[in-house]
Design a protein around this motif. Structure first.
Motif, short mmCIF file in Angstrom:
data_model
loop_
_atom_site.label_atom_id
_atom_site.label_comp_id
_atom_site.label_asym_id
_atom_site.label_seq_id
_atom_site.Cartn_x
_atom_site.Cartn_y
_atom_site.Cartn_z
N MET A 12 0.86 -1.16 0.00
CA MET A 12 0.00 0.00 0.00
C MET A 12 0.90 1.22 0.00
N LYS A 13 0.61 2.17 -0.85
CA LYS A 13 1.40 3.39 -0.86
C LYS A 13 0.47 4.60 -0.79
N GLN A 14 0.99 5.67 -0.21
CA GLN A 14 0.21 6.90 -0.11
C GLN A 14 1.07 8.03 -0.63
N SER A 15 0.57 8.74 -1.63
CA SER A 15 1.32 9.85 -2.22
C SER A 15 0.96 11.15 -1.52
N LYS A 16 1.60 12.24 -1.95
CA LYS A 16 1.36 13.55 -1.35
C LYS A 16 -0.08 14.00 -1.48
N ASP A 17 -0.74 13.62 -2.58
CA ASP A 17 -2.13 14.04 -2.78
C ASP A 17 -3.11 13.07 -2.12
N LYS A 18 -2.63 12.26 -1.21
CA LYS A 18 -3.44 11.36 -0.39
C LYS A 18 -4.13 10.27 -1.19
N GLU A 19 -3.56 9.86 -2.31
CA GLU A 19 -4.11 8.71 -3.03
C GLU A 19 -3.48 7.45 -2.46
N ILE A 20 -4.31 6.48 -2.17
CA ILE A 20 -3.85 5.21 -1.62
C ILE A 20 -4.07 4.14 -2.67
N THR A 21 -3.05 3.29 -2.88
CA THR A 21 -3.13 2.21 -3.85
C THR A 21 -2.74 0.90 -3.19
N ILE A 22 -3.58 -0.09 -3.36
CA ILE A 22 -3.28 -1.46 -2.96
C ILE A 22 -3.06 -2.22 -4.26
N ASN A 23 -1.86 -2.74 -4.45
CA ASN A 23 -1.47 -3.25 -5.76
C ASN A 23 -1.98 -4.63 -6.14
N ASP A 24 -2.10 -5.54 -5.22
CA ASP A 24 -2.43 -6.92 -5.56
C ASP A 24 -3.48 -7.40 -4.58
N ALA A 25 -4.74 -7.49 -5.04
CA ALA A 25 -5.84 -7.82 -4.13
C ALA A 25 -6.85 -8.73 -4.79
N ILE A 26 -7.58 -9.44 -3.94
CA ILE A 26 -8.74 -10.22 -4.35
C ILE A 26 -9.94 -9.42 -3.86
N ILE A 27 -10.83 -9.04 -4.77
CA ILE A 27 -11.91 -8.12 -4.43
C ILE A 27 -13.26 -8.75 -4.75
N GLY A 28 -14.11 -8.84 -3.74
CA GLY A 28 -15.48 -9.30 -3.93
C GLY A 28 -16.40 -8.10 -3.95
N CYS A 38 -12.53 8.98 1.02
CA CYS A 38 -12.89 8.03 -0.03
C CYS A 38 -14.32 8.25 -0.51
N THR A 39 -14.47 8.66 -1.77
CA THR A 39 -15.79 8.78 -2.38
C THR A 39 -15.92 7.78 -3.54
N THR A 40 -14.87 7.61 -4.29
CA THR A 40 -14.86 6.67 -5.42
C THR A 40 -13.66 5.75 -5.29
N VAL A 41 -13.89 4.48 -5.54
CA VAL A 41 -12.83 3.47 -5.54
C VAL A 41 -12.63 3.03 -6.99
N ILE A 42 -11.37 2.96 -7.42
CA ILE A 42 -11.06 2.51 -8.77
C ILE A 42 -10.34 1.17 -8.66
#
Length: 101
Positions: free
Chosen positions: A1-17, A35-39
């Motif tokens: 999980m990484k968080q950039s300066k603009d507060k975007e969080i990314t989880i790179n490898d996930a199983i999503i239901g 969090c309003t929209t998840v991509i």
């Protein structure tokens, strides 16, 4: 999980239901705080949704712990259960999940 300066969080490898899909998808999850929209990005599509549509997302938090997004919250597993979760997610995803943190 990484968080950039603009507060975007990314989880790179996930199983999503997702509530709108019968089968889980495999890919990355990105969102901004608050969090309003998840991509969700998979190998063949991009899904834009809300956090409420995620039934569960499982990812390897670090080398000893799994993380979960469940009922709009972020949780993690106890390290004593790591081998069991690692075996189950490897079977489901057909690969060992990569650590995110």
């Amino acid at each position: 999980m990484k968080q950039s300066k603009d507060k975007e969080i990314t989880i790179n490898d996930a199983i999503i239901g997702l509530k709108q899909l019968d089968d889980p998808v495999f890919g990355s999850i990105s969102y901004r705080n608050p969090c309003t929209t998840v991509i969700i990005r998979t190998h063949d599509r991009v899904i834009k949704t809300t956090l409420e549509q995620i039934r569960i997302a499982v990812f390897k938090f670090n080398a000893e712990t799994f993380g979960f997004i469940f009922q709009n919250g972020l949780y993690h597993s106890d390290y004593t259960e790591f081998d069991e979760w690692n075996a189950k997610t490897k079977r489901l995803a057909s690969h060992e999940l990569k650590a995110n943190f």
